[in-house]
Enzyme design. Structure first.
Site, mmCIF file in Angstrom:
data_model
loop_
_atom_site.group_PDB
_atom_site.id
_atom_site.type_symbol
_atom_site.label_atom_id
_atom_site.label_comp_id
_atom_site.label_asym_id
_atom_site.label_seq_id
_atom_site.Cartn_x
_atom_site.Cartn_y
_atom_site.Cartn_z
ATOM 1 N N GLU A 78 0.807 -1.221 0.000
ATOM 2 C CA GLU A 78 0.000 0.000 0.000
ATOM 3 C C GLU A 78 0.849 1.283 0.000
ATOM 4 O O GLU A 78 0.387 2.329 0.430
ATOM 5 C CB GLU A 78 -0.938 0.016 1.215
ATOM 6 C CG GLU A 78 -2.002 -1.061 1.147
ATOM 7 C CD GLU A 78 -3.083 -0.807 2.174
ATOM 8 O OE1 GLU A 78 -4.174 -0.358 1.782
ATOM 9 O OE2 GLU A 78 -2.830 -1.043 3.377
ATOM 10 N N HIS A 97 -0.399 5.440 7.749
ATOM 11 C CA HIS A 97 -1.570 4.629 7.408
ATOM 12 C C HIS A 97 -1.689 3.542 8.466
ATOM 13 O O HIS A 97 -0.712 2.856 8.757
ATOM 14 C CB HIS A 97 -1.429 3.990 6.031
ATOM 15 C CG HIS A 97 -2.449 2.907 5.801
ATOM 16 N ND1 HIS A 97 -3.808 3.141 5.900
ATOM 17 C CD2 HIS A 97 -2.322 1.580 5.535
ATOM 18 C CE1 HIS A 97 -4.458 2.008 5.688
ATOM 19 N NE2 HIS A 97 -3.583 1.054 5.467
ATOM 20 N N HIS A 167 -11.539 -0.534 6.467
ATOM 21 C CA HIS A 167 -10.099 -0.743 6.328
ATOM 22 C C HIS A 167 -9.293 -0.037 7.425
ATOM 23 O O HIS A 167 -8.661 -0.695 8.235
ATOM 24 C CB HIS A 167 -9.695 -0.259 4.929
ATOM 25 C CG HIS A 167 -8.243 -0.398 4.615
ATOM 26 N ND1 HIS A 167 -7.725 -0.121 3.375
ATOM 27 C CD2 HIS A 167 -7.174 -0.743 5.373
ATOM 28 C CE1 HIS A 167 -6.418 -0.322 3.384
ATOM 29 N NE2 HIS A 167 -6.057 -0.687 4.588
HETATM 30 ZN ZN ZN Z 1 -4.062 -0.871 5.117
#
Ligand code: ZN
Length: 236
Positions: A78, A97, A167
């Protein structure tokens, strides 16, 4: 990694450990910093648990998520989250993140995550929610390419935090210290907002109160950083 400032790399390593110690990341999640000498590059560890990152694990990427020539180590899938945000936001120099748990319920109910106290004034009028289905249809929920990264950056807009439905979330800052602060207090705010909502109607910070308290807290970022850093260094 070429010619990156060693202090910045050290801070990035410490930031990885702090985010683990404070419950923002676990085996997953990551933090990057824009390259101090080349604004079209960013620094991010190879694919590994943040708590275990050392200076030698830090890789350099261009804003499309390509690793520096000759670096064949496995990158985070990611990494596009980071490059896309650096592309869209010249003011951003660090990105976190995470899948920090207390934030997840807000992303799936559409319940707005808003500043419940002065520590999280950076949430402003509330964190927007990224809907990956609008950008990519049916996916495994991960930001696997630049198109999804760009869509996430658009949802983030000029804000400090965006939630990702089903998520996690992303926090951005002008420095590593600021983004670590924001990631930790985003998780904290989510926990407190959930508790307060059980008691009754919440009086959130007004937008102006949020702005003023965020500006105030930005002048004292060093204080919690030194504490968090001491804590992870004591556990080495
Ligand atoms: Zn993630």
């Amino acid at each position: 990694m070429s010619a990156a400032n060693p202090t910045l790399v050290d801070d990035l390593v410490v930031a990885n450990h702090i985010l683990y110690a404070e419950g923002v990341v676990d085996g997953f999640g990551h933090i990057s910093a824009r390259h101090p000498g080349r604004s079209d590059r960013f620094l991010l560890a190879r694919s590994m648990a943040p708590a275990l990152v050392t200076a030698g694990d830090v890789m350099e990427f261009d804003l499309d998520g390509n690793a520096a020539a000759g670096d064949a180590r496995r990158p985070y899938l990611e990494r596009f989250i980071h490059g896309a945000i650096y592309k869209a936001r010249a003011d951003v120099h660090a990105v976190v993140h995470s899948h920090s748990p207390s934030v997840i319920p807000f992303g799936v109910t559409g319940g707005s995550l808003r500043p419940i106290y002065h520590m999280s004034g950076f949430l402003g009028v509330g964190a927007p929610i990224f809907e990956i289905r609008s950008a990519g249809g049916m996916t495994d929920m991960l930001i696997r390419d630049n198109a999804l990264g760009d869509a996430l950056a658009r949802t983030l807009g000029r804000g400090a935090v965006a939630l990702m439905r089903g998520h996690g979330s992303v926090a951005v800052g002008a420095s590593i210290k600021q983004v670590v602060y924001r990631a930790i207090y985003t998780e904290m705010n989510a926990r407190l907002q959930m508790e307060a909502s059980r008691l009754g109607t919440i009086e959130f910070l007004a937008p102006e109160e949020a702005r003023l308290s965020a500006a105030m807290n930005d002048t004292v970022l060093e204080r919690p950083w030194e504490l968090w850093k001491r804590k992870v260094e004591a556990h080495k």
